[in-house]
Design an enzyme around this catalytic site. Structure first.
Site, short mmCIF file in Angstrom:
data_model
loop_
_atom_site.label_atom_id
_atom_site.label_comp_id
_atom_site.label_asym_id
_atom_site.label_seq_id
_atom_site.Cartn_x
_atom_site.Cartn_y
_atom_site.Cartn_z
N SER A 68 0.75 -1.02 -0.03
CA SER A 68 0.10 0.05 0.00
C SER A 68 0.85 1.25 0.15
CB SER A 68 -1.00 0.12 1.38
OG SER A 68 -1.36 1.20 1.65
N GLY A 122 -13.32 8.90 11.74
CA GLY A 122 -14.86 9.64 11.54
C GLY A 122 -15.15 9.38 10.04
N LEU A 123 -14.43 9.18 9.12
CA LEU A 123 -14.68 8.99 7.61
C LEU A 123 -14.80 7.29 7.19
CD1 LEU A 123 -12.97 12.00 6.01
CD2 LEU A 123 -15.22 11.60 7.08
N SER A 124 -14.37 6.58 8.28
CA SER A 124 -14.59 5.12 8.01
C SER A 124 -13.51 4.69 7.05
CB SER A 124 -15.88 4.80 7.35
OG SER A 124 -16.55 3.61 7.89
N SER A 126 -11.22 2.25 8.02
CA SER A 126 -11.26 1.10 8.14
C SER A 126 -12.14 0.25 7.70
CB SER A 126 -11.01 0.66 9.80
OG SER A 126 -12.22 1.17 10.17
N ASP A 169 -21.11 1.16 8.89
CA ASP A 169 -20.12 1.65 8.06
C ASP A 169 -20.03 0.81 6.58
OD1 ASP A 169 -19.72 3.56 10.07
OD2 ASP A 169 -17.72 2.71 10.60
P1 NG1 Z 1 -16.31 5.35 12.95
O1 NG1 Z 1 -15.92 5.83 14.11
O2 NG1 Z 1 -16.62 6.39 12.08
O3 NG1 Z 1 -15.62 4.25 12.69
C1 NG1 Z 1 -18.16 3.89 14.79
C2 NG1 Z 1 -18.52 2.38 14.50
C3 NG1 Z 1 -20.10 2.66 13.64
C4 NG1 Z 1 -21.09 3.48 14.70
C5 NG1 Z 1 -20.00 4.72 15.05
C6 NG1 Z 1 -20.97 5.66 15.97
C7 NG1 Z 1 -16.95 0.96 13.72
C8 NG1 Z 1 -16.04 0.50 12.46
N1 NG1 Z 1 -17.61 2.03 13.24
O4 NG1 Z 1 -17.72 4.55 13.77
O5 NG1 Z 1 -20.65 1.27 13.57
O6 NG1 Z 1 -21.28 2.71 15.88
O7 NG1 Z 1 -18.79 4.82 15.62
O8 NG1 Z 1 -22.01 6.08 15.56
O9 NG1 Z 1 -16.69 0.58 14.70
#
Ligand code: NG1
Length: 414
Positions: A68, A122-124, A126, A169
């Site tokens: 990567s 916050g933008l996912s 992972s 997500d």
């Molecule tokens: P983020 O922090 O954006 O990955 C996490 C959880 C979601 C949800 C939110 C809070 C993971 C991968 N994602 O999101 O499922 O619970 O927090 O609304 O854990």
């Protein structure tokens, strides 16, 4: 999204031939419905025009090599010995391989990943990695996993890493469509597309604080999962509802009295005390997919439940506002969501408060933290003509980055 031809070239430079498949997996921004998914209550995210581009080819040696541009240290994992990874991001790869153990078990893969998604929370990023990698590997192995099956397998893979993810997500990344938000329900599972009305643009802005999934942030997330389960158990007892398995607030949320009874809940309670009080096994409260939660640790109950139940109502109201084209009303609900996350759920930070306030002042209809909080990103809904001003104000508040995002398609073959 990084241009597919650049990723194809980078793959060829690393592995000596063009890839068999190329997949684009977007990040996501949750518009409203925060910390509701793991209580079985609805969420309203969009997929965005940034994400991970994954190039992959099958090999015949049962070794999966993932290179990567962003992640240090290439992963090289034998499919016969998955589970000994020490590098954190390699564990995400391992989780995916475990979920795919029955797909072409003797084959390996060469993979190259590039991303234009900030990784600070916050933008996912992972889940873009999990969904993108699972889609690319299963396609390269000739048995593509797609749609809801892809979302649930990617969520299961992430739970193996130890985050009690609610599943929002992966659903958003697997199923979203351009120019729409995705309303997702979990009890029972369902989803529907909600068109984004004209005159509504979205800006995301970094708080400047990393919100990684490790250590203290994971502990804080899991504490909220446990606190909401205690609340669900106690409300169900009071309301005379029988709950099987893990107690979820979603199972009592539709009962009118629930939002009143919330105020009778204890401020804080330990899982063991709650289990004793309702004569049940404490594992129903503290069992997490891959983590241990101390059952004697007191956790907030009333304030967590108040946030979750009120947030579920805001999701319904926000969807109705989008359908009615009530952009100001939609923004107001985002502001209320942020206040509830700050005051009751205690997952905002001064920097998130500051950047959300700055974006509102610059002309946004509304702004709130997005994702789990504890740092990471905020999102603003604003009129198109205010986008530049909102970006400037956010950048001045925290140093950025801040940028516009478009509601985009979910994961796709490129
Ligand atoms: P983020 O922090 O954006 O990955 C996490 C959880 C979601 C949800 C939110 C809070 C993971 C991968 N994602 O999101 O499922 O619970 O927090 O609304 O854990």
């Amino acid at each position: 999204m990084i241009d597919a031809s650049l990723v194809r070239d980078a793959f060829a430079a690393r592995f000596g031939a063009a890839p068999d498949v190329l997949v684009g997996a977007p990040g996501r921004v949750n518009l409203i419905g925060e910390h509701t998914d793991y209580s079985g209550l609805p969420v309203l995210p969009i997929a965005i025009d940034r994400g991970m581009t994954v190039a992959a080819s099958a090999t015949e040696d049962a070794i999966v090599t993932v290179a990567s541009r962003q992640f240090r240290k290439e992963a090289r994992i034998s499919r016969r010995a998955v589970g000994r990874e020490s590098e954190p991001w390699h564990r995400y790869v391992a989780g995916i391989l475990e979920e795919l153990e029955n797909v072409a078990p003797r084959r390996g893969a060469s993979v190259f990943i590039d991303s234009d998604l900030p990784a600070s929370g916050g933008l996912s990023s992972s889940s873009a990695l999990s969904v993108g990698l699972m889609s690319a590997l299963s396609s390269a192995w000739g048995d593509a996993v797609a749609g809801e099956a892809l979302a649930s397998a990617a969520a299961a893979a992430e739970r193996r890493v130890g985050v009690e993810t609610g599943g929002m997500d992966q659903m958003a990344i697997a199923l979203a469509q351009a120019n729409h938000a995705l309303r997702i329900d979990f009890l029972p599972p369902a989803y529907r597309l909600v068109p984004i009305p004209d005159g509504l643009s979205f800006v995301v802005a970094a708080s400047g604080e990393e919100a990684t999934k490790g250590g203290a942030a994971r502990e804080a997330y899991n504490e909220r999962v446990v606190g909401t389960r205690i609340a669900a158990l106690m409300l169900a007892d009071t309301l005379g509802v029988d709950l099987d398995g893990v107690p979820l607030l979603g199972a009592v949320a539709d009962i009118d009295a629930a939002s009143v009874m919330v105020e009778e809940l204890p401020g804080a309670m330990a899982p063991r005390a709650a289990a004793n009080a309702s004569e049940t096994n404490v594992d129903r409260i503290v069992s997490l997919s891959a983590a241990h939660f101390d059952s004697s640790k007191k956790v907030p109950v009333k304030a967590y439940a108040r946030h979750v139940l009120s947030e579920a109502e805001r999701v319904n109201a926000a969807e109705a506002a989008l359908v009615a084209g009530d952009l100001k009303g939609f923004g107001r609900l985002m502001n209320e969501s942020h206040d509830s996350l700050r005051q009751d759920y205690k997952c905002s930070t001064p920097a998130l408060d500051k950047v959300a306030a700055a974006m509102r002042k610059a002309g946004a209809f509304g702004a709130r933290l997005t994702g789990a909080g504890f740092g990471g990103y905020a999102v603003a809904a604003c009129p198109p003509e205010a986008v530049e001003r909102v970006i400037e104000a956010a950048t001045a508040a925290t140093g950025g980055p801040a940028f516009e995002v478009q509601a985009s398609d979910g994961v796709r073959l490129l």
